[in-house]
Design an enzyme around this catalytic site. Sequence first.
Site, PDB file in Angstrom:
ATOM      1  N   HIS A  19      -5.573 -16.410  17.448  1.00 49.32           N
ATOM      2  CA  HIS A  19      -6.085 -15.035  17.566  1.00 49.32           C
ATOM      3  C   HIS A  19      -5.185 -14.054  16.814  1.00 49.32           C
ATOM      4  CE1 HIS A  19      -8.833 -16.490  20.706  1.00 49.32           C
ATOM      5  NE2 HIS A  19      -7.791 -17.159  21.164  1.00 49.32           N
ATOM      6  N   SER A 143      -1.897  -5.487 -10.640  1.00 50.98           N
ATOM      7  CA  SER A 143      -2.510  -4.218 -10.273  1.00 50.98           C
ATOM      8  C   SER A 143      -2.414  -3.269 -11.456  1.00 50.98           C
ATOM      9  CB  SER A 143      -1.801  -3.626  -9.050  1.00 50.98           C
ATOM     10  OG  SER A 143      -2.189  -2.289  -8.844  1.00 50.98           O
TER      11      SER A 143
END
Length: 309
Positions: A19, A143
């Site tokens: 989780h 980027s």
Amino acid sequence: MLMALAASHRDAAMLAHTHGQPATPTTMGKEIGVFAWRLRRVAGQIQASDYLAKFSGATGTWSAHLAAEPNVDWLALSREFIESLDLGFNPVTTQIESHDWQVELYDRVRHAGGILHNFATDVWAYISLGYFAQTPVAASTGSSTMPHKINPIRFENAEANLEISGGLFATFAQTLVTSRLQRDLTDSTTQRNIGVAFGHSLLALDNLQHGLGEISLAADVLSADLEANWQVLAEAVQTVVRAEISAGRSHIADPYALLKELTRGRCVSAAELAEFVRGLDIGDEAKQRLLALTPATYTGLASAVVDEL
């Protein structure tokens, strides 16, 4: 590819995340091995697939065949011919072979693609956590404005291609299973995209292969993460306490609640956990066994699991 990667990281202890939260430690080799095991099973199903064909005329009755040559055993001859091509013979058809074998195949390939998609998202997450370091590739740009970045583009591209191929394979499985009466041409349009679906699958595999060649395990990050999360040993402590209760060596009423109070929602240091263990109402042997544990050594049979691949 994945089996070799699992073997190479067989003993690399790491914090698990159930989780998205710190959980019982595992090894990177075992986690990759899970995907290798899943894929091998589905690959076996794909390799065992039937590939069927027909040779029975316009509506599957051999009517024209018999009209032209009534003394031929057309069922036997058709079977012999089709099987000579290493195909399976389908004797009961309409104008088309019913495509059920194709539906089975495309569902299995889609299933394999789903497993690979899961693998790509997990590797992406491990890169985000710093568990894998990315190797700078000369002349590549991560980027347009942030030159420090190395984007995990190989795994992202693999995800996208697997989603496209999976969507197409799912459409094939839904569409090809149906043909109106003796036939219609929806299958013709659908099957023109089979190559497209497999093409995107191949692009995904290529991206994954290149991506795995451009990362390396960050053992120091794995070790630091384990060292910062001693609370993951709560499972071991409360399980040992339960065993001690069963053996009559402890009178603790609720081991789970005891560990929950100590660990839930907070990090616990090695010293704090050791102090807690020393104060437990359990036998000395069990106490020493727990004190010897560290997050890095609490991996159970994870390494041995890799040997099962």
